[in-house]
Enzyme design. Structure first.
Site, PDB file in Angstrom:
ATOM      1  N   ASP A  11     -34.874  -0.150  -3.345  1.00 43.84           N
ATOM      2  CA  ASP A  11     -34.210   0.707  -2.279  1.00 43.84           C
ATOM      3  C   ASP A  11     -34.490   0.116  -0.941  1.00 43.84           C
ATOM      4  O   ASP A  11     -35.529   0.285  -0.484  1.00 43.84           O
ATOM      5  CB  ASP A  11     -34.454   2.149  -2.288  1.00 43.84           C
ATOM      6  CG  ASP A  11     -33.680   2.903  -1.507  1.00 43.84           C
ATOM      7  OD1 ASP A  11     -32.935   2.378  -0.499  1.00 43.84           O
ATOM      8  OD2 ASP A  11     -33.827   4.235  -1.415  1.00 43.84           O
ATOM      9  N   VAL A  34     -24.995   1.561   0.270  1.00 44.32           N
ATOM     10  CA  VAL A  34     -26.111   1.092   1.104  1.00 44.32           C
ATOM     11  C   VAL A  34     -26.290   1.823   2.491  1.00 44.32           C
ATOM     12  O   VAL A  34     -27.324   2.106   3.120  1.00 44.32           O
ATOM     13  CB  VAL A  34     -26.774  -0.168   0.938  1.00 44.32           C
ATOM     14  CG1 VAL A  34     -25.634  -1.002   1.950  1.00 44.32           C
ATOM     15  CG2 VAL A  34     -27.738  -0.507   1.366  1.00 44.32           C
ATOM     16  N   ASP A  35     -24.874   1.927   3.077  1.00 42.54           N
ATOM     17  CA  ASP A  35     -24.507   2.166   4.290  1.00 42.54           C
ATOM     18  C   ASP A  35     -25.143   3.982   4.473  1.00 42.54           C
ATOM     19  O   ASP A  35     -25.690   4.142   5.512  1.00 42.54           O
ATOM     20  CB  ASP A  35     -23.185   2.097   4.732  1.00 42.54           C
ATOM     21  CG  ASP A  35     -22.902   2.442   6.043  1.00 42.54           C
ATOM     22  OD1 ASP A  35     -23.680   2.322   7.016  1.00 42.54           O
ATOM     23  OD2 ASP A  35     -21.635   2.328   6.366  1.00 42.54           O
ATOM     24  N   SER A 118     -21.032  -6.621   0.520  1.00 45.12           N
ATOM     25  CA  SER A 118     -19.662  -6.806  -0.182  1.00 45.12           C
ATOM     26  C   SER A 118     -19.626  -6.645  -1.661  1.00 45.12           C
ATOM     27  O   SER A 118     -18.426  -6.618  -2.250  1.00 45.12           O
ATOM     28  CB  SER A 118     -19.045  -8.005   0.393  1.00 45.12           C
ATOM     29  OG  SER A 118     -18.462  -8.085   1.542  1.00 45.12           O
ATOM     30  N   GLY A 120     -20.597  -4.091  -3.625  1.00 48.56           N
ATOM     31  CA  GLY A 120     -20.332  -2.697  -4.230  1.00 48.56           C
ATOM     32  C   GLY A 120     -18.668  -2.353  -4.081  1.00 48.56           C
ATOM     33  O   GLY A 120     -17.966  -2.822  -4.678  1.00 48.56           O
TER      34      GLY A 120
HETATM   35  N1  AR6 Z   1     -30.783  -0.171  -1.376  1.00 49.54           N
HETATM   36  C1  AR6 Z   1     -30.275  -1.463  -1.696  1.00 49.54           C
HETATM   37  N2  AR6 Z   1     -29.045  -1.969  -2.037  1.00 49.54           N
HETATM   38  C2  AR6 Z   1     -28.066  -0.836  -2.348  1.00 49.54           C
HETATM   39  C3  AR6 Z   1     -28.428   0.565  -1.950  1.00 49.54           C
HETATM   40  C4  AR6 Z   1     -29.749   0.660  -1.308  1.00 49.54           C
HETATM   41  N3  AR6 Z   1     -30.140   1.852  -1.249  1.00 49.54           N
HETATM   42  N4  AR6 Z   1     -27.508   1.082  -2.326  1.00 49.54           N
HETATM   43  C5  AR6 Z   1     -26.356   0.476  -2.871  1.00 49.54           C
HETATM   44  N5  AR6 Z   1     -26.979  -0.939  -2.857  1.00 49.54           N
HETATM   45  P1  AR6 Z   1     -22.150  -1.243  -0.892  1.00 49.54           P
HETATM   46  P2  AR6 Z   1     -20.113  -3.157   0.136  1.00 49.54           P
HETATM   47  C6  AR6 Z   1     -26.107  -2.240  -2.955  1.00 49.54           C
HETATM   48  O1  AR6 Z   1     -21.025  -0.229  -1.853  1.00 49.54           O
HETATM   49  O2  AR6 Z   1     -19.715  -3.661  -0.841  1.00 49.54           O
HETATM   50  C7  AR6 Z   1     -19.846   1.767   2.355  1.00 49.54           C
HETATM   51  O3  AR6 Z   1     -19.227   2.860   2.038  1.00 49.54           O
HETATM   52  C8  AR6 Z   1     -25.045  -1.957  -3.978  1.00 49.54           C
HETATM   53  O4  AR6 Z   1     -25.484  -1.924  -5.514  1.00 49.54           O
HETATM   54  O5  AR6 Z   1     -22.863  -0.394  -0.234  1.00 49.54           O
HETATM   55  O6  AR6 Z   1     -20.272  -4.023   1.577  1.00 49.54           O
HETATM   56  C9  AR6 Z   1     -19.856   1.006   3.842  1.00 49.54           C
HETATM   57  O7  AR6 Z   1     -19.602   2.221   4.835  1.00 49.54           O
HETATM   58  C10 AR6 Z   1     -24.211  -3.293  -3.679  1.00 49.54           C
HETATM   59  O8  AR6 Z   1     -25.065  -4.258  -4.776  1.00 49.54           O
HETATM   60  O9  AR6 Z   1     -21.268  -2.165   0.451  1.00 49.54           O
HETATM   61  C11 AR6 Z   1     -18.312   0.386   3.521  1.00 49.54           C
HETATM   62  O10 AR6 Z   1     -17.194   1.269   3.639  1.00 49.54           O
HETATM   63  C12 AR6 Z   1     -24.509  -3.607  -2.452  1.00 49.54           C
HETATM   64  O11 AR6 Z   1     -25.693  -2.605  -2.195  1.00 49.54           O
HETATM   65  C13 AR6 Z   1     -18.400  -0.067   2.255  1.00 49.54           C
HETATM   66  O12 AR6 Z   1     -19.138   0.717   1.592  1.00 49.54           O
HETATM   67  C14 AR6 Z   1     -23.228  -3.370  -1.461  1.00 49.54           C
HETATM   68  O13 AR6 Z   1     -22.722  -2.179  -1.915  1.00 49.54           O
HETATM   69  C15 AR6 Z   1     -19.071  -1.481   2.101  1.00 49.54           C
HETATM   70  O14 AR6 Z   1     -19.096  -2.125   0.879  1.00 49.54           O
END
Ligand code: AR6
Length: 175
Positions: A11, A34-35, A118, A120
């Site tokens: 995390d 992650v945001d 990007s 997720g």
């Molecule tokens: N620690 C590390 N990695 C993580 C965590 C964490 N706590 N949580 C998720 N991931 P995403 P995106 C991974 O969807 O695709 C948001 O709503 C996850 O498994 O977080 O860039 C923003 O506000 C994946 O591999 O980001 C935007 O609207 C990676 O982080 C949108 O999502 C990215 O997944 C951005 O989408």
């Protein structure tokens, strides 16, 4: 000196580095994935600072403090939404990594942790994104003299983790 490159399955909000990268959206006002995790862990002051930034274009990055996080800074970048690969997605993702590294360097952050931007909600294929992540960072390090000590690629699922490990092993063989 070249920084240590580390691959972790973790995390990102728990990692003690100078700067963690947030995969944000254009509003910079929080979201899921992650945001959401970063905003929850940092506390409401992060959102307050983000409100003053007037959003961020895709492929660019902005920096804030880390507040309750163990990291001093959060670098918020906006990755591309995947539309099949013919809409400049790759270049935009490369730009995210470069912009983040430039901001980290300008703010004297020596240790940095990246999530898989990007991959997720935004749907970028995990293997292609891992390749771009590793390549963009390697390119940046070969182009600029930096004093980075450690760069961590943080995976949140085993597939992404294994992809990073495989790519780093391939790179090491080439060296
Ligand atoms: N620690 C590390 N990695 C993580 C965590 C964490 N706590 N949580 C998720 N991931 P995403 P995106 C991974 O969807 O695709 C948001 O709503 C996850 O498994 O977080 O860039 C923003 O506000 C994946 O591999 O980001 C935007 O609207 C990676 O982080 C949108 O999502 C990215 O997944 C951005 O989408």
């Amino acid at each position: 000196m070249r920084p240590i490159i580390e691959i972790l399955m973790a995390d990102i909000t728990k990692i003690e580095v100078d700067a963690i990268i947030n995969a944000a959206n254009n509003s910079l006002l929080g979201g899921g994935g992650v945001d959401g995790a970063i905003h929850r862990a940092a506390g409401p002051e992060l959102l307050e600072e983000c409100r003053s930034l007037n959003g961020c274009e895709t492929g660019f990055a902005k920096i804030t403090k880390g507040y309750n996080l163990p990291s001093k800074f959060v670098i918020h970048t906006v990755g591309p939404v995947w539309f099949g690969g013919t809409f400049g997605e790759e270049d935009l993702l490369i730009s995210c990594y470069e912009e983040c590294l430039q901001l980290a360097f300008a703010n004297r952050a020596k240790s940095i942790a990246f999530p898989a931007i990007s991959t997720g909600v935004y749907g970028f294929p995990a293997d292609q994104a891992a390749f771009i992540a590793l390549n963009s960072v390697t390119e940046f390090l070969s182009r600029y003299e930096t004093d980075f000590e450690k760069i961590i690629f943080v995976a949140y699922d085993i597939k992404t983790y294994e992809e990073y490990v495989r790519l780093v092993a391939d790179n090491d063989e080439e060296d």
